[in-house]
Motif scaffolding. Structure first.
Motif, short mmCIF file in Angstrom:
data_model
loop_
_atom_site.label_atom_id
_atom_site.label_comp_id
_atom_site.label_asym_id
_atom_site.label_seq_id
_atom_site.Cartn_x
_atom_site.Cartn_y
_atom_site.Cartn_z
N GLU A 70 0.83 -1.21 0.00
CA GLU A 70 0.00 0.00 0.00
C GLU A 70 0.86 1.26 0.00
N ASP A 71 1.99 1.23 0.71
CA ASP A 71 2.85 2.40 0.77
C ASP A 71 3.59 2.64 -0.54
N LEU A 72 3.99 1.56 -1.22
CA LEU A 72 4.61 1.74 -2.54
C LEU A 72 3.64 2.44 -3.48
N LYS A 73 2.41 1.97 -3.46
CA LYS A 73 1.39 2.59 -4.32
C LYS A 73 1.13 4.03 -3.91
N LYS A 74 1.03 4.27 -2.60
CA LYS A 74 0.71 5.60 -2.08
C LYS A 74 1.76 6.62 -2.47
N TYR A 75 3.03 6.21 -2.45
CA TYR A 75 4.11 7.17 -2.72
C TYR A 75 4.66 7.06 -4.13
N GLY A 76 3.99 6.30 -5.00
CA GLY A 76 4.37 6.24 -6.40
C GLY A 76 5.70 5.58 -6.65
N ILE A 77 6.00 4.53 -5.89
CA ILE A 77 7.27 3.83 -6.00
C ILE A 77 7.02 2.44 -6.55
N GLN A 78 7.85 2.02 -7.51
CA GLN A 78 7.75 0.69 -8.07
C GLN A 78 8.68 -0.27 -7.33
#
Length: 930
Positions: A639-647
């Motif tokens: 969820e945090d990867l998605k939230k902060y736009g990180i792949q």
């Protein structure tokens, strides 16, 4: 006493049994015994085996321990003394060190100098360093990197139990009916103890395992109950447990009344703070049902062991947390009994030995108290010192702050790397740059700290030094040398004693060998000790040198006249306080000290990984250990990867108010949302910006002085790259401009992973590869960010550069690094031009990808395991039978289970029996049927 005499004595001492040398592991606090076999001094014949007779491991290995022979070569060794950049003789180095030390003391007083030592030292080294500083220089400015891992446990033990005494032993973990592991990913940090627990659980299925950790680690995956609490709320949980025990009368009233003091006040306050399990659950971010289950399980299980480590200790309120754990065991009388005890498990091989000799700035030798005038008199009288330190010295963080502000002008750092390991690491680096004299004793040639040293002293490493260490269960073991001292390398104790001699204290430091130091250490522990002090090894004070050479694993205390030591303490209910009673201590319970904001919304947790150790000075030299996690990384919840736009697998910047690190993003559903985990190991020798402790503020527990490494507010930002590159070379090369690099040395191959934003400077690399002995094979696209360059001749491939578009373009067609490394190792025959052109493609023509390394012990990769699964292996056992994966240390078993689950197959039990040692190659005698 001449150098030649010392060296002769040392060599004769280490050759007691050249056919078979028994020694002890140099890594974690488990203290495993090893056997170095026949031909130990011949490079091509040396073998390492786990010692089946050692009580700590009983023949078990972990992957780091079993790889230690990979780390003892002379590459990157500090072999000669150096002063101000010049190689010098030992006489010049010692004279100059002593002169600068003496001059600093004469001008600024004894508190202007300091030693910073390490749990990597042997007890004998530790003893003489502490003796010199506190007993003869007259300052207590000697602290240790154990301050960073175990000083909270020390403070809690002393407050509650009256002494720094670990009550239990490893056998308790095998006989317990409930084991609570809190603040430890034991499967990775203490693998052999974890193996023992899993074997016991397999034999006694009624045994329950509770793991308390904000991450779902590999240890948590084996738990019957995992409490994934909010970071830093452990104190609330254990205080709530204590209140539950009081509220439900699940107490040992007789023990409380006869053996403790202060119960009523602490119990009353705890009941007010934690009126119900629901309140505790809300504070900890846990389901109330889980909290209730844990509380009832603990209350109902007499044979309970609570294991705690860094997740408890490395906290701004760590002493509160550890004390709360001790309170729960005192309230139920579960201490020092078979299968029932609190158990602080240490991080380093000799953290316990350092505590025994007073390595911390607020201690004296033999567990005596620096602030106790009677203890000072005892130690001063025994040592015959003119002046002894009168007050505690500077603890680690304060010590380096004093260096930064100029109060400490001379520092001698031994066997540790504080520029990487201390919090606010950038300020530590600044401090050493400003310091008038920095002396570093180490066995390696290049660390972040050594780069700032004025004087470098080459010290003996594992396999070369001789002495003792003490493990987490108070077991003293011998570390024996099986290698001669190379070049001008000397043992740490020898270096310290030669400095003491030049300062005018030669008579008090006239030791001939480590045995002399150990015997003095034993005598001091018994000196004027009428049983009021816990640490007493007087039973070893009469050892001859031969006895010392043959000393087997021995538990303390072992008092004069005793032939064996005690594996457990406090079974009689007597403690080392004035009245013999343990103390319930009100500590003013607080929550976690986290100042996360909208600007810094994530909570950073740091720790160790399976195959690396501390700052990689040793494990970084093993090709085997460099393959499990090849680059510095940060783990995020999906969820945090998605939230902060990180792949996933993209570079990411972690930023705190103190600085910025760059590492590879890694997705892990076991992370708590809002939290990120990063390892402590990488540093400026291995990566461009991976010193994670440069982000950590210097916030410490007010009692123990231990820094809080587990809860730091940070933010994360995706870092886009125009290009990525893999560089493999037989010599170390300089790199073009970039914003990230990661370095490894694998079987003589220098391997770099590089990424950058600007145009890739291909010419920078080609200039270094231009040599009359090599030809260049080159493939380039019109896009300058796609290239392949191979330097080779008729005998070998010298280097290969592979560049492909970076994360910004979304290109994922990178070369197969594992295949390339394998090909580089085999490129030796003549007429290899066509294979070299194929090599430039970066992967096998038929797409044979081996995948990630899963089992480091036996070098089994993902493709082999998936093949075994597709051929019908549907359990951990059958995969082990087919591939050997998971059959040695067991650390990869959770990963095997995940691969099985991904394939939709059922899992089975661990491949350990109740009395299993290292599982043999043919540990499955019959085929398992799914």
């Amino acid at each position: 006493m001449s150098e030649s005499t010392l060296i002769t004595l040392n060599e004769s001492d280490v050759s007691v049994n050249p056919a078979e040398v028994k020694t002890t592991c140099a890594y974690c606090g488990v203290g495993c015994g090893f056997v170095v076999s026949e031909g130990a001094k011949k490079e091509d014949a040396r073998e390492l085996q786990a010692d089946k007779d050692h009580p700590a491991n009983k023949g078990r290995f972990c992957v780091k321990g079993s790889s230690q022979l990979d780390t003892i070569g002379l590459d990157n060794r500090l072999l000669y003394p150096r002063v101000d950049g010049r190689q010098v003789s030992w006489d010049e180095a010692l004279d100059e060190t002593a002169r600068r030390l003496r001059d600093t003391i004469a001008e600024h007083g004894p508190d202007s100098v300091a030693f910073y030592v390490s749990g990597q030292l042997l007890t004998e080294d530790y003893y003489v360093a502490n003796k010199l500083m506190k007993g003869f220089i007259g300052s207590a400015n000697i602290d240790t990197n154990s301050r960073l891992c175990m000083s909270t446990a020390v403070a809690a033990h002393k407050r509650v139990l009256g002494s720094d005494s670990v009550p239990g032993c490893y056998e308790d973990l095998e006989s317990a009916d409930l084991i609570v592991i809190t603040g430890s990913n034991m499967a990775w940090t203490h693998p052999v103890v974890y193996q023992r627990i899993m074997a016991a659980k397999a034999a006694r299925p009624h045994m329950k395992l509770v793991v308390i950790d904000p991450r779902k680690t590999v240890t948590a995956e084996s738990a019957d109950l995992h409490l994934q609490l909010k970071p830093g709320t452990d104190a609330f949980l254990f205080d709530g447990l204590f209140a539950h025990l009081v509220r439900t009368a699940a107490l040992d009233i007789e023990f409380i009344e006869q053996c403790t003091k202060g119960f009523n006040d602490v119990a009353g306050n705890s009941l007010k703070r934690s009126p119900s399990g629901r309140v505790v659950a809300e504070r900890c971010g846990l389901p109330e049902k889980q909290v209730s289950e844990f509380f009832h399980l603990f209350a109902a299980t007499e044979k309970t062991v609570t294991v705690f480590s860094q997740g408890i200790n490395q906290s701004a309120n760590g002493v509160e947390k550890a004390s709360a754990i001790l309170h729960c065991h005192l309230a139920t009388g579960r201490i020092g009994k078979p299968g029932a005890s609190p158990f602080s498990i240490t991080g380093q091989p000799n953290a316990m030995g350092g505590r025994e000799v007073g390595g911390l700035a607020n201690q004296l030798a033999a567990h005596m108290d620096l602030e106790n005038a009677q203890h000072r008199d005892i130690v001063q009288g025994f040592w015959g010192s003119v002046h002894i330190a009168q007050r505690p010295g500077l603890k680690a963080v304060d010590l380096f702050e004093a260096i930064h502000n100029g109060k400490v002008k001379f520092v001698w750092i031994m066997a540790t790397n504080p520029v990487v390991s201390l919090p606010d690491a950038g300020r530590v680096s600044e401090a050493l740059k400003k310091c008038e004299c920095v002396v570093v004793s180490d066995c390696v040639a290049d660390t972040d700290t050594l780069r700032l040293a004025h004087i470098k002293l080459p010290a003996a490493g594992w396999g070369e030094k001789d002495g003792t260490v003490t493990n987490s269960e108070r077991c003293i073991s011998r570390q024996r040398a099986f290698l001669p001292l190379p070049a001008d390398v000397k043992p740490d104790w020898w270096i310290i004693c030669r400095i003491a001699e030049r300062l005018g204290f030669g008579k008090q430091f006239a030791y001939q060998m480590p045995a002399d130091i150990f015997i003095e250490h034993a005598k001091l522990s018994a000196f004027k000790n009428d049983g009021s002090r816990d640490f007493d090894i007087g039973g070893l004070a009469s050892l001859s040198h031969q006895d010392y050479n043959e000393l087997g694993p021995t538990y303390w205390p072992i008092r004069a006249g005793q032939s064996t030591g005690s594996t457990r303490l406090f079974a009689d209910g007597k403690f080392f306080t004035d009245d013999g009673r343990a103390r319930f201590v009100e500590t003013g319970l607080q929550g976690p000290v986290i100042e996360n904001t909208l600007q810094f919304p994530l909570i950073l947790n740091t720790g160790r990984i399976r195959d690396q150790w501390h700052t990689m000075t040793r494990t970084g030299r093993s090709a085997k250990l460099q393959q499990h996690r090849t680059e510095v990384f940060a783990e995020f919840h999906p969820e945090d990867l998605k939230k902060y736009g990180i792949q996933n697998d993209q570079l990411v910047s972690l930023i705190s108010p103190l600085g910025r690190c760059v590492m590879r993003a890694s997705v892990n559903a076991g992370q708590s949302p809002g939290a990120v985990f990063a390892p402590i190991h990488w540093n400026d020798c291995f990566t461009s910006a991976g010193r994670i402790d440069s982000l950590i503020p210097a916030v410490c527990d007010p009692v123990s002085g231990q820094p809080a490494f587990k809860q730091t507010a940070v933010k994360a930002e995706a870092l886009l790259s125009e290009w990525q590159a893999l560089l493999i070379s037989r010599e170390r090369l300089s790199l073009p401009a970039n914003h990230y690099w990661n370095y490894r040395l694998l079987d003589g191959l220098h391997v770099y992973n590089i990424e950058g934003k600007e145009h890739f400077d291909l010419a920078h690399i080609k200039r270094q590869l231009t040599d009359e002995n090599y030809k260049i094979a080159e493939l380039t696209d019109s896009d300058s960010n796609s290239a392949r360059v191979i330097a080779y001749n008729k005998k070998t491939v010298f280097a290969g550069l592979f560049v492909w578009p970076g994360s910004e373009s979304g290109n994922t067609h990178k070369p197969d690094e594992n295949w390339l490394l394998s090909e580089f190792r085999t490129q030796s025959a003549e007429n290899k031009f066509i294979p070299v052109r194929m090599l430039a493609l970066g992967r096998a023509v038929h797409g044979n990808v081996e995948g990630a390394l899963i089992c480091t012990c036996h070098q089994v990769r993902e493709a082999a395991i998936q093949s075994a699964i597709s051929n019908g292996c549907c359990s951990v056992e059958t995969i082990g039978q087919c591939t050997r994966a998971g059959t040695q240390c067991g650390s990869c078993v959770p990963e095997l289970r995940k691969l099985i689950q991904t394939a939709g197959l059922a899992t089975q039990q661990l491949p350990f029996s109740a009395d299993s040692q290292v599982a043999p190659d043919n540990f499955m005698q019959e085929e398992s049927v799914c």
